[in-house]
Each structure stands twice: as C-alpha cells, then as structure tokens.
Design an enzyme around this catalytic site. Structure first.
Site, PDB file in Angstrom:
ATOM      1  N   CYS A 171       4.173  -1.254   7.507  1.00 34.31           N
ATOM      2  CA  CYS A 171       5.485  -1.860   7.738  1.00 34.31           C
ATOM      3  C   CYS A 171       5.769  -1.877   9.236  1.00 34.31           C
ATOM      4  CB  CYS A 171       6.554  -1.058   6.995  1.00 34.31           C
ATOM      5  SG  CYS A 171       8.238  -1.640   7.293  1.00 34.31           S
ATOM      6  N   CYS A 202       8.808   0.702   9.978  1.00 40.36           N
ATOM      7  CA  CYS A 202       8.749   2.165   9.841  1.00 40.36           C
ATOM      8  C   CYS A 202       7.333   2.735   9.788  1.00 40.36           C
ATOM      9  CB  CYS A 202       9.538   2.613   8.617  1.00 40.36           C
ATOM     10  SG  CYS A 202       8.741   2.214   7.033  1.00 40.36           S
ATOM     11  N   CYS A 248       9.582  -2.774   1.639  1.00 43.81           N
ATOM     12  CA  CYS A 248       8.992  -1.489   1.982  1.00 43.81           C
ATOM     13  C   CYS A 248       9.767  -0.414   1.229  1.00 43.81           C
ATOM     14  CB  CYS A 248       9.075  -1.256   3.491  1.00 43.81           C
ATOM     15  SG  CYS A 248       8.591   0.408   3.993  1.00 43.81           S
ATOM     16  N   CYS A 296       2.341 -12.283  -1.356  1.00 42.39           N
ATOM     17  CA  CYS A 296       2.475 -13.249  -0.268  1.00 42.39           C
ATOM     18  C   CYS A 296       3.428 -12.635   0.752  1.00 42.39           C
ATOM     19  CB  CYS A 296       3.021 -14.556  -0.835  1.00 42.39           C
ATOM     20  SG  CYS A 296       3.061 -15.900   0.340  1.00 42.39           S
TER      21      CYS A 296
END
Length: 162
Positions: free
Chosen positions: A78, A81, A126, A150
C-alpha cells in the site's frame, strides 16, 4: 402530445428503483481501520494522485502506471501505509491497463460494495489504512483463482525481493 410523452418518460425514469440502489454501499469512510489519520494528514503525506485514489476512490488513467510492465520479483505494498498486498507471482497481464493480480495476500485486503456506476462492484481497500485500491472481478485466469484484482498502480509501491 409531445409534452405528455416527455412527462411520462421523465416519471418512469425517476420512479425506477433497482436492487443496486437498495444495497448498502460500504466505503472506507464507514469502516474503522487500524491506521487512521485526518484528511489533512493524508493530504500532507500522499502525492495528489495517491490522495485522489487512496482517500477519495478516484481511478487513475489506464496504461499510466509505471508498475504495469514491472516483471521484477517482490511485493506490492500500500502506497499509504506499506501494508503488503500482492506478490509479484500473483500478477498477470489482463490487457485492461491497470496492474492485475489473481489473488491478494490473505487478510491484507478488505472488501466492500461500490454502487457508484449503478451496478454493484466488489471494491478493494487496504485492510490496514482503508486506502482504496481498485476492484475485483470474476474474469481472471481460469487456471488459477478466476479472479482479477484490478488495482490502481498509484495505490501501490513495489518492494523488490532481496
């Protein structure tokens, strides 16, 4: 007569009620995630494109991500984070213009329903910070999971294996 027909068509359109309209939409703003920051903190931390996608569920232009053609071995994390989300061996060329994966790292991606285009789609976030990643579809490779995650490339950073 023309005005009567136009009025009738307008009434029919505004009275339509689909199942997609009745289905509750789950977004990252409605769920508590382990990492939470104010909007101002996210805006200060992220680039404008990352902020638009991760915090406001925008979609990057297809074929614009540097990660689209990445063939290195490693982990996609991510961009907000650093949570590990996808492994390079899960990546495949879907031809859609966005990085695509046949599976996520188990437990690191959260799912919700997105009705923004009038039909429900499975949206991915996330699981640590709630950042919007993209959507998952059932048209992936049939020889693996059959799923196509995707993902907006701007929502990811790549960490090569050592």
């Amino acid at each position: 007569m023309k005005h009567f027909m136009l009025s009738l068509v307008c009434m029919a359109l505004f009275s339509c009620n689909t199942k997609a309209q009745n289905k509750k939409e789950t977004t990252s703003q409605e769920t508590q995630f382990p990492i939470t920051k104010t909007d101002a903190e996210w805006k200060a931390q992220l680039t404008p494109d990352e902020y638009a996608v991760l915090r406001h569920e925008a979609t990057e232009r297809p074929f614009s991500s540097d990660l689209l053609e990445n063939k290195q071995k490693g982990t996609y994390v991510c961009a907000a984070c650093g949570n590990p989300l996808f492994r390079s061996e899960y990546k495949f060329n879907s031809g859609t213009g966005w990085p695509s994966f046949d599976r996520a790292i188990e437990g690191n991606v959260a799912y919700g329903v997105d009705n923004k285009i009038g039909v429900p789609r499975d949206e991915e976030h996330c699981a640590r910070c709630g950042g919007h990643l993209g959507h998952v579809f059932d048209d992936g490779p049939s020889n693996t999971t059959g799923k196509r995650h995707c993902i907006n490339g701007v929502a990811l950073n790549f960490v090569p294996d050592k």
